[in-house]
Design an enzyme around this catalytic site. Structure first.
Site, PDB file in Angstrom:
ATOM      1  N   ARG A  40       0.835  -1.220   0.000  1.00  0.00           N
ATOM      2  CA  ARG A  40       0.000   0.000   0.000  1.00  0.00           C
ATOM      3  C   ARG A  40       0.864   1.261   0.000  1.00  0.00           C
ATOM      4  NH1 ARG A  40      -2.166   2.079   4.446  1.00  0.00           N
ATOM      5  NH2 ARG A  40      -2.308   0.060   5.468  1.00  0.00           N
ATOM      6  N   LYS A  96      -8.342   2.637 -20.266  1.00  0.00           N
ATOM      7  CA  LYS A  96      -8.642   2.984 -21.650  1.00  0.00           C
ATOM      8  C   LYS A  96      -7.377   2.874 -22.512  1.00  0.00           C
ATOM      9  CE  LYS A  96     -12.760   3.694 -20.018  1.00  0.00           C
ATOM     10  NZ  LYS A  96     -12.690   4.186 -18.678  1.00  0.00           N
ATOM     11  N   TYR A  99     -16.962  13.226 -17.309  1.00  0.00           N
ATOM     12  CA  TYR A  99     -17.460  11.848 -17.229  1.00  0.00           C
ATOM     13  C   TYR A  99     -18.493  11.732 -16.085  1.00  0.00           C
ATOM     14  CZ  TYR A  99     -17.288   6.858 -16.184  1.00  0.00           C
ATOM     15  OH  TYR A  99     -17.626   5.565 -15.923  1.00  0.00           O
TER      16      TYR A  99
HETATM   17  N1  PLP Z   1     -12.385   9.545 -17.001  1.00  0.00           N
HETATM   18  C1  PLP Z   1     -12.932   9.281 -18.193  1.00  0.00           C
HETATM   19  C2  PLP Z   1     -12.818  10.295 -19.281  1.00  0.00           C
HETATM   20  C3  PLP Z   1     -13.617   8.074 -18.407  1.00  0.00           C
HETATM   21  O1  PLP Z   1     -14.165   7.832 -19.606  1.00  0.00           O
HETATM   22  C4  PLP Z   1     -13.702   7.151 -17.344  1.00  0.00           C
HETATM   23  C5  PLP Z   1     -14.395   5.867 -17.501  1.00  0.00           C
HETATM   24  O2  PLP Z   1     -15.036   5.595 -18.508  1.00  0.00           O
HETATM   25  C6  PLP Z   1     -13.128   7.474 -16.111  1.00  0.00           C
HETATM   26  C7  PLP Z   1     -12.465   8.672 -15.968  1.00  0.00           C
HETATM   27  C8  PLP Z   1     -13.193   6.534 -14.933  1.00  0.00           C
HETATM   28  O3  PLP Z   1     -12.249   5.540 -15.122  1.00  0.00           O
HETATM   29  P1  PLP Z   1     -12.347   4.101 -14.426  1.00  0.00           P
HETATM   30  O4  PLP Z   1     -13.525   3.401 -15.033  1.00  0.00           O
HETATM   31  O5  PLP Z   1     -11.029   3.474 -14.749  1.00  0.00           O
HETATM   32  O6  PLP Z   1     -12.534   4.356 -12.966  1.00  0.00           O
END
Ligand code: PLP
Length: 398
Positions: free
Chosen positions: A58, A210, A112
């Site tokens: 951690r 992503k 998001y």
């Molecule tokens: N930021 C963006 C632009 C996203 O598209 C996403 C998820 O789709 C996130 C943050 C959140 O990421 P995570 O799903 O890895 O927590």
């Protein structure tokens, strides 16, 4: 060890052999949660951060540290910290920027969905106010910053699902002038297309789920920042514990090696698909920063790697309602109707029933998300095959 009981042997035999005199080419997966040293003084010095090392996962882990170094290098930052998800990275960056009770955040209105909810539903209960604003309207942003005196300004360098491009240098200058820190989510662009730290941003965050990972097989997040701010992130994470695990770090690092190669193909394919969609009689609107009629085409051209506008597109099927869009998505044979983005596969998603489901049709229409809007994460397949699939699905669903 041979004189020991089978109970003891089962636990210890084979472990902790002589220190190797070879170096693995690829960073191994260090699944050990704890570490031993030659002496207790050494362990004490590592605890005290007087010498480098690891004591507990951690607090830090060698495999995760390798990924952190790699992402920091790709973003041109001093240091990075990896998290269990993009959301954990965004949460940690907000806390590290000293967003706390009695403070305000100015955030893009089209961040998001979970980021929007984190601020509007969770942070609001902890005494943090968020003022959401159209981040492409610099006058409105400045007015919000002047009135709210925010601790942090948060936006996505390329937004979801309309691919609005933020004028990062102008926003950084404005935020810093009024003493706010800038947190940007660079997930859609990836560091191949755009490097926000070069423009003075304080924290770059990613959902490494992503483009960084790129293969749809590992969840994760990263925050890249200065060495000093990274100390704060690490201290916070010791308490909150949203760390990435070593197996996930290893998979992400494996994906990262082909990030530029994948991005070349994502960008090239997306540009061709966008141009093809624009000429299609059943498509009424295409959102892609590479198209000259995109409202921030000039901003993207000024900021992004020359000729690269990312792999994300959204488009409106003319006069389509949800049933028509679903028929189109079900008719696809190569592109996959699945959530997420940035994978090697082409992924198609319907924002009105996923990321923007909580909004009313009127609210969605107000921010430009019509009933016929489809978001398309263009994969790295052969572009002719992608276009042929779109064509047959549009034909069959008309
Ligand atoms: N930021 C963006 C632009 C996203 O598209 C996403 C998820 O789709 C996130 C943050 C959140 O990421 P995570 O799903 O890895 O927590």
């Amino acid at each position: 060890m041979t004189s020991k009981s089978i109970f003891t042997l089962a636990v210890h035999a084979g472990e902790r052999g002589p220190r190797p005199d070879f170096t693995p080419v690829v960073t191994p997966i260090y699944n050990s949660t704890t570490y031993i040293y030659e002496s207790m003084e050494d362990l004490d010095a590592v605890f005290a951060r007087e010498r480098p090392g690891y004591v507990y996962t951690r607090y830090g882990n060698p495999t995760v540290a390798a990924l952190e170094k790699a992402v920091a290098a790709l973003e041109g930052g001093e240091e990075a910290m990896a998290f269990a998800s993009g959301m954990a990275a965004i949460h940690a960056a907000l806390l590290a920027a000293k967003v706390e009770a009695g403070t305000t955040v100015v955030a893009a209105q089209d961040v998001y969905g979970a980021t929007y909810a984190l601020l509007s539903r969770l942070f609001s209960t902890l005494g943090v106010r968020t003022h959401f604003v159209d981040i492409t309207d610099l006058t409105a942003v400045e007015q919000a910053i002047v009135e709210e005196k925010p601790r942090a300004v948060l936006f996505e360098t390329v937004s979801n699902p309309l691919l609005k491009v933020a004028d990062t240098p102008a926003l950084v200058e404005m935020a810093h002038r009024y003493g706010a820190e800038v947190i940007v989510d660079n997930t859609f662009a990836s560091p191949y297309v755009f490097q926000p730290l070069a423009h003075g941003v304080d924290y770059v965050v990613h959902s490494s789920t992503k483009y960084l990972g790129g293969h749809g097989d590992v969840l994760g997040g990263v925050a890249v920042t200065s060495a000093q701010r990274c100390v704060t992130l690490r201290e916070l994470t010791k308490l909150v514990g949203g760390n990435l695990g070593p197996n996930e770090a290893w998979l992400t690092m494996r994906g990262l090696k082909t990030l530029p190669l994948r991005m070349v193909q994502h960008c090239r394919n997306a540009a061709q698909v966008a141009a093809w969609l624009q000429d299609h009689p059943r498509i009424s609107r295409v959102h892609y920063p590479g198209l000259s009629d995109h409202p921030q085409h000039e901003v993207a051209t000024r900021l992004f790697r020359p000729g690269c506008y990312g792999g994300m597109i959204s488009f409106e099927i003319a006069d389509a309602d949800q049933a028509r869009v679903f028929a189109f998505m079900e008719a696809l044979q190569l592109c996959l109707p699945a959530t997420s983005l940035g994978d090697v596969y082409s992924l198609v998603m319907y924002p009105a029933h996923s990321s923007h489901r909580a909004l009313t049709p009127e609210e969605r229409a107000q921010i430009g998300i019509g009933a016929g809007l489809v978001r398309f994460s263009v994969g790295i397949e052969d572009v002719e095959d992608i276009i042929a699939d779109l064509e047959q699905a549009l034909e069959r669903s008309s």
